[in-house]
Every structure is written in C-alpha cells, then in structure tokens.
Design an enzyme around this catalytic site. Structure first.
Site, PDB file in Angstrom:
ATOM      1  N   GLN A 118       0.776  -1.324   0.287  1.00 36.11           N
ATOM      2  CA  GLN A 118      -0.544   0.128   0.167  1.00 36.11           C
ATOM      3  C   GLN A 118       0.856   1.679  -0.184  1.00 36.11           C
ATOM      4  O   GLN A 118       1.870   1.356   0.769  1.00 36.11           O
ATOM      5  CB  GLN A 118      -0.540  -0.333   1.325  1.00 36.11           C
ATOM      6  N   GLY A 119       0.306   2.061  -1.395  1.00 30.22           N
ATOM      7  CA  GLY A 119       0.745   3.433  -0.616  1.00 30.22           C
ATOM      8  C   GLY A 119       0.507   4.473  -0.368  1.00 30.22           C
ATOM      9  O   GLY A 119      -0.039   5.713  -1.874  1.00 30.22           O
ATOM     10  N   SER A 157       0.646   6.466   2.699  1.00 29.15           N
ATOM     11  CA  SER A 157       1.299   7.932   3.763  1.00 29.15           C
ATOM     12  C   SER A 157       2.823   8.353   2.500  1.00 29.15           C
ATOM     13  O   SER A 157       3.215   7.238   2.432  1.00 29.15           O
ATOM     14  CB  SER A 157       2.156   6.544   5.026  1.00 29.15           C
ATOM     15  N   SER A 202       3.988  -1.862   4.276  1.00 29.46           N
ATOM     16  CA  SER A 202       4.166  -2.817   5.141  1.00 29.46           C
ATOM     17  C   SER A 202       3.718  -3.850   3.652  1.00 29.46           C
ATOM     18  O   SER A 202       3.947  -4.070   2.211  1.00 29.46           O
ATOM     19  CB  SER A 202       3.542  -3.905   5.984  1.00 29.46           C
ATOM     20  N   GLU A 219     -10.508  -1.983   5.087  1.00 33.78           N
ATOM     21  CA  GLU A 219      -9.413  -2.005   5.913  1.00 33.78           C
ATOM     22  C   GLU A 219      -9.985  -1.958   7.719  1.00 33.78           C
ATOM     23  O   GLU A 219     -10.108  -3.049   8.726  1.00 33.78           O
ATOM     24  CB  GLU A 219      -8.033  -1.181   5.588  1.00 33.78           C
ATOM     25  N   GLU A 247      -4.972   8.473  17.589  1.00 33.78           N
ATOM     26  CA  GLU A 247      -5.307   9.107  17.983  1.00 33.78           C
ATOM     27  C   GLU A 247      -6.680  10.080  17.091  1.00 33.78           C
ATOM     28  O   GLU A 247      -7.686  10.449  17.318  1.00 33.78           O
ATOM     29  CB  GLU A 247      -4.820  10.489  17.947  1.00 33.78           C
TER      30      GLU A 247
END
Lengths: 392, 342
Positions: free
Chosen positions: A127-128, A130, A162, A245, A375
């Site tokens: 997964q790209g 962030s 990951s 997810e 958060e």
C-alpha cells in the site's frame, strides 16, 4: 439472539479444523512460540495451499474467485486459525484492502488480470498511502502522476509500506491535479512494483525486523488504464480501501489477542526465571482476569458488529473501536508479560520463550500507530459516532 | 450466529424507554430520590399492566428492561424483585407478582461474615419448624417490599415483610436503599435449596451489568450533549480533544460492557455452559465502566456536574451501588482467575 453456529457453520468449522490439522507442518500446534514473522516463502506457499483448499476469499463474490459466503464464515476462519496458532495467508494487504477496492472500482480487465493471483498468493500487494510529509493527513500527499501519452509518470516517495519488499503490486494514491483543492486532486493507481524507477528501501523497526519500507518513485511509467475510478476520484477510492481495512480487521485482531491471552495464561502457570509461579500472586491473577475479560468484550463486540453488518450491509463504527481497544490491550498485555520475567526479558540470545514476549512487546508499540493512529481513531469516534464538533 | 434482540424485544425497549423518560424526567427522579421512601408507590400496578412483571418473560426480554431502567432509573424494587427474588418463586408467587400484587427482595448478607451471594458457610439465621430467626443486613429495597426471600443453611424461605422487623437505612443511592432485617420466629415457607443461589447470582450479575450499561449510556449522552453545547473561548468544548477523546474512550468502554452484558444475558437465557464466566466478566467490566463513565461525565461538566441539583450524581451513585453489589470487580476477577489458572 443466538451465538451458536448454524449446522452449516458448524460443518464449515469442523472441516476447516481438520484441514488445518492435516496440512500444518507436523507438531505445529505444540511448537515453541517464535519471535518475528517467520519465513516468507513458507507463508507464500501456505497461502497457496489455503487458496487451493478454498479458504481464501470466502466472502468475495464467486465471479471473482471467492465463495460468496457471509462474513460469519470469515470470522470462523480467523477464529480457527487463531485457535491452532496457524499462520494466515501473507497477502493481507491484497485480500483486505486492494482486492475489495478493485472489486468496487476496477474495470473488467483489471478484475480479470489482478484478482486471481492476489487470492492465490502468487502476487503480493503493498500500500502506498503515507508519505514523509503526510501520515494521518492522507489528502496532503505530494507524490505526483503526470499524464504523458499513454502513461502516468509517477514521482515521489511513500513510506511505512508493509510487504513492499516482497510486493508485485502497489495501490498508490497520487496527486494528478496540483491546482485542484486538496482532496479533489488525488487519483488512485495500481502500480507494478517491478517497473523501472521503483526503488524499495527496507526500514528496520524497533523490533529489529525490516517489516515495512520506503518506496521511491522516479519517473515510473504506469499505463494510463492502471487507474481505479476516474482521475480525481482518488480520495473516494481510498476511503473504500480504508473502510474494508477496518471492516474486516476486528476479527483478525481479536483472534490474535485470544492467542496472546492464552499464551499469557500459559506463561503465568509455569515457574518463571526465578523459579516462582506468577499465578500464585494475586496481583498477577487480577491482571490476567482483566485481560481475559477485555478480550472477550472485543470478541462479542465483533459479533455485534457482524450482526449489524449482515443487517445493513455496511460495517459499523465498531471497527475503529475494536482496533483502538485492541491496540491498547495488546500493549498492556505484552508489557505485563515482559514484567513477569524481569531482567531475563532483556536477554535476546538464548531468550526466554525464544524471545516471543520481547518481540511481541516491542512490536505492540506499532499497534497504536499503524492502520490509523489512536488519536485519529478517537477523532473518528468523537466526530462520526458521537457527533461532537469537528476540530479541523 | 445472530447477536441482535428480536423485533419484539426492540419494541419492548422502545416502550420502556418512552415510559421511563416520560414518567421520570430528571426533576421528578431527583424529587423521588430525596423523598421519604425513595420509591414511586404508584408505579407497580402500571408495571404489571405493561407486562414487565410477567413470569413468562424470558431473560433476554428482561435484559432489555434492566438496561432501560439503568438509563432512566426506576424508583421501585424492580431489580430486587425480578433479579434477586423471582428466580426462586413458585407458581403462586409468580402469578401474584405478574398481577402486580407482590414486591420482593432477597435477604442474604449477615454482619461479620463474608457477604457475597454464595458465601453461605457462615450463616447464622436458622429455620426450624417453619419459622425463621436471625438477622440480615444490606437488604436491597428492604423497606419497600411485601416479601423477603431469606437464606439459611436449611435453604431459601419466603417470609412476609409484615412478619419481620425492618430498619431502613438512609443511603447514598436514594432510589435503591438498604435495610437491616430481624426475624424472631417469623413464619416461613420453603422455596428452594441453597444451591439455587447460583442461578440467582448469575441473573443478578447479568442484571447489574445490564443496568450499568444503561447508566453508562446516559452518562455518556449527558457528556456529549454538554460538550456539544457548552461554549468556552468561543467554541463548543467538544472541539477540544482533551474533552472529545475522553468521550471516545467512554464510548469504547461502554460498547465493550454492552457486548459482555448481552453475552451474559444470552448465556443465562439459554443455560450456556459459560454462563458463570460470562456473568462474572460482565458484572466486573460493566459496573466499573459505569462508574468511570459517570466520573468522566462529571469532570466534563465542570462545577455544575458536581452539584446536587444536576442529575449526574444520581447516576454516579447508582453506578457505585452496582459496582459494590456482591463484591467489587476484583472479587469477580479473582473468581475468574481461579477458573482460568487453577
């Protein structure tokens, strides 16, 4: 209200359990706990075995290689894996995030090409999302894609990916319109990780394992049609990914936690490094019971959430809630286990329990950061569930 | 697998919520809590009319009512009658209760010995020749019932309240008071063996957990409402994460507690093998969570939350009552630990 398996569910559970016992390496259930994630090629082969036996893509529509079963079966699958401490299919990013997004947004050609090898574990996904400058604030991403003839030309950097070092494909959020408002300028590409100009650099985590990576894109040419949705739909498509997810996550997390609680029970019943049995200490007993209660509370929250999902077709807010509570429970539990073995827990060669608790405790610190920081999850609950005013 | 209440149960919940909200707004609830008896003397026949006291309600039906009577406390011995006494009623008592003619409670604790529901080893109240003599303490709603179910080493007995000497205490929770009770050769009728206490305790723990869920829900509702509307520095205070994240944490605890309480209720209803553990877990978690929810709600309200005038302390006190009932949460955890570790 009835939590018992229906006859069909019970049959599925029994079959799966016998299949696992027959197919796991000999002595698997009794083997000593291990630190870290183990051998990737073993896991990839294991994923293929699960696929051949029909245990991958249980809830996916049959036309895309799934079995079209209700999410209850996925829950049973995860519970049974956890009970035998069996590994899951290694293609979790593909199965839980990329796959459902392709089903929702992909063209027929994309579905034809991408879904089957994803299920079988032949192709691994990463997964790209962030970037160094945009973590929780996903829409602030700056990795760009510019149309040049029949290709998007991608430049930029992604981080915390990951499996990128093992991956064949990447779901990539890029900025295709720098003039548009933040959310409207994004698009969602499917990128071949073997393309020229893709460079993966492993990042070593505090556990010492290189589990996630940086990905650098330098003039990477991506076929124009490798886009999910239209240019500018990137934010909406990404929300589909994140919904899935969190929608399916709760059971996997709680099943894992059940395994860890069982390990904690095992740990306290044995003599520790100092010869004393932690289970003889009332403070320890109280803490173990507390963690067991917490784990059960998350299990049944998943069931409630599943019932709501079956009724409404949409995952409820419990997904965020379970992830938030699970991450803190896992941190508390593993730190507690480490505290029971004292300074012995600091030795990493010839480590107590093969370093299982050392690894679990350090790894758990990532739990409140990955897949939505605590958060952000608290903000989601406050704003979307409780209806409190938005802070941003 | 199905973790939802039935349509009929949801309907019952809707009626209950409406009835309680209308009859006991915060002002009336406060007035009743501060009144001489702490009870609404007229409500019992209404409960019978609505079917809340029927002997044929399943425990899952009752579960809905226990939760709703936590959300809006019902100043009547509903918990005492239905959770503590009714599980050992015979046909006659069940019929009388269903018709609205009987309010009851359980008298189990004695001074100076362990006071959990299953602590029967030290009981000195005795039955002989159909008469009971002895002293009980901490009897919930003891001053507001017609019948007492009394524990003795010989078993569980029914005694008319009129045949006992009942001394009510003033109590922190004004709508669920405690009384001391003396029996001096009071006529008694046998209801069950002592072993029936296990079933009573499971029901009582599940009911306490469900009620605690209702309490925590109302505390969270009050906190959220206040955080949305109360302005400081020109903004609603709910915009500040110091406030909103606490509300989120309470939400998480509440949902966990609700899941455990429903699990416990289902286990009791179906006689599941894990009922004992489920009830211990639910009682420990939910009552502790209710206390926490009220404490955070009080904090979130600032000074007004700390006043007698505000309704929050009524909920806080109920939460504390539930937490203390049959032993603090660590008592339940100790018992669970024994099941898990020994």
């Amino acid at each position: 209200m009835d939590f018992r398996d229906s006859p069909e569910e019970a049959e599925f559970r029994t079959e799966l359990r016998s299949w696992l016992l027959a197919n796991l390496p000999e002595g698997w259930a009794d083997r000593a706990p291990e630190a870290g994630r183990g051998d990737f090629e073993f896991l990839r082969a294991w994923g293929g075995k699960l696929y051949d036996a029909g245990y991958v893509g249980l809830t996916w529509p049959a036309e895309f290689g799934g079995r079209g079963l209700s999410p209850v079966y996925q829950a049973i699958y995860l519970e049974e894996l956890a009970r035998l401490n069996a590994p899951n299919h290694p293609g979790v990013i593909g199965l839980n995030m990329a796959g459902p997004t392709i089903i929702a947004w992909g063209t027929d050609a994309q579905k034809q090409r991408l879904l089957k090898p994803l299920l079988s574990g032949e192709e691994i996904w990463c997964q790209g999302f962030s970037e160094p400058g945009s973590g929780s604030d996903l829409a602030a991403g700056r990795t760009s894609a510019v149309l040049d003839g029949d290709h998007w030309v991608v430049n930029g950097q992604k981080v915390w990916s990951s499996y990128a070092h093992k991956a064949d494909w990447c779901i990539l959020v890029v900025r295709t319109d720098p003039e548009a408002p933040k959310h409207a300028g994004l698009s969602y590409l499917v990128v071949d990780m073997h393309s020229p100009g893709v460079e993966v650099r492993p990042l070593v985590q505090i556990t010492g394992d290189p589990e996630f990576n940086e990905i650098f894109f330098t003039d990477v040419r991506v076929p124009k049609e490798s886009i999910l949705g239209a240019p500018g739909d990137g934010w909406k498509v990404a929300m589909t990914t994140l919904l899935h997810e969190r929608g399916t996550l709760g059971f996997a997390l709680t099943a894992g936690l059940e395994g860890t609680v069982n390990r904690l029970i095992e740990l306290v019943r044995q003599p520790g490094p100092d010869g004393r049995r932690p289970a003889d200490d009332p403070v320890v007993r109280d803490a173990v019971a507390r963690e067991w209660i917490e784990m059960q509370s998350l299990r049944f929250t998943n069931y409630r959430s599943l019932t709501a999902l079956l009724e409404t077709g949409v995952p409820g807010p419990e997904g965020s809630m379970v992830k938030l509570a699970w991450s803190e429970a896992n941190q508390r539990l593993t730190a507690f286990a480490q505290s029971l073995i004292g300074l012995t827990g600091q030795i990493s060669d010839d480590a107590w329990w093969n370093g299982y608790w050392q690894y679990q405790q350090l790894r758990s610190r990532g739990n409140t950061i990955e897949a939505g920081t605590s958060e952000i999850l608290r903000n989601i609950i406050a704003e979307r569930v409780l209806g409190l005013p938005k802070g941003r | 697998m199905d973790f939802a209440f039935s349509a009929e149960q949801e309907q019952l919940r809707g009626f209950a919520r409406e009835f309680l909200a209308e009859r006991y707004d915060d002002v009336r609830l406060a007035a009743l809590a501060d009144s001489e008896t702490g009870t609404d003397g007229d409500v019992w026949p209404r409960l019978a009319e609505m079917g809340w006291l029927d002997g044929d309600l399943t425990f899952l039906d009752q579960a809905v009512l226990f939760e709703e009577t936590g959300r809006r406390p019902l100043p009547a011995p509903f918990f005492s009658t239905m959770a503590l006494a009714a599980p050992v009623f015979d046909e006659k008592l069940r019929a009388e209760t269903g018709a609205g003619g009987l309010r009851a409670t359980l008298a189990w604790a004695e001074p100076g010995v362990p006071q959990g529901l299953l602590d029967t080893a030290g009981l000195s109240t005795r039955e002989a020749d159909g008469r009971i003599t002895g002293q009980k303490v901490l009897v919930p709603d003891g001053h507001a019932v017609d019948l007492l179910v009394v524990t003795t080493p010989e078993g569980l007995y029914a005694v008319d309240a009129a045949d006992a000497t009942i001394t009510p205490h003033t109590a922190i929770d004004g709508t669920r008071r405690l009384a001391d009770v003396r029996f001096d050769g009071a006529p008694a009728r046998r209801l069950a063996d002592l072993s029936a206490l296990t079933a009573i305790r499971e029901r009582a723990q599940a009911a306490a957990a469900l009620e605690a869920v209702g309490v925590a829900q109302r505390a969270l509702d009050l906190l959220v409402e206040y955080a949305r509307t109360r302005q400081q520095f020109g903004k609603p205070i709910g915009i500040y994460q110091a406030v909103s994240h606490k509300a989120s944490d309470i939400y998480v605890r509440l949902q966990e507690a609700r899941s455990l309480a429903y699990w416990a209720a289902w286990c009791v209803d179906t006689g599941d093998a894990l009922a004992g553990r489920a009830c211990l877990a639910a009682k420990a978690h939910a009552t502790e969570s209710a206390v926490l929810a009220c404490e955070q709600a009080i904090q979130g309200h600032g000074g007004i939350g700390f006043t007698w005038e505000h309704v929050l302390h009524r909920y806080y006190k109920r939460a504390q009552w539930l937490q203390a009932f049959d032993g603090a949460p660590r008592t339940q955890r100790a018992e669970l630990a024994a099941a898990l570790l020994d």
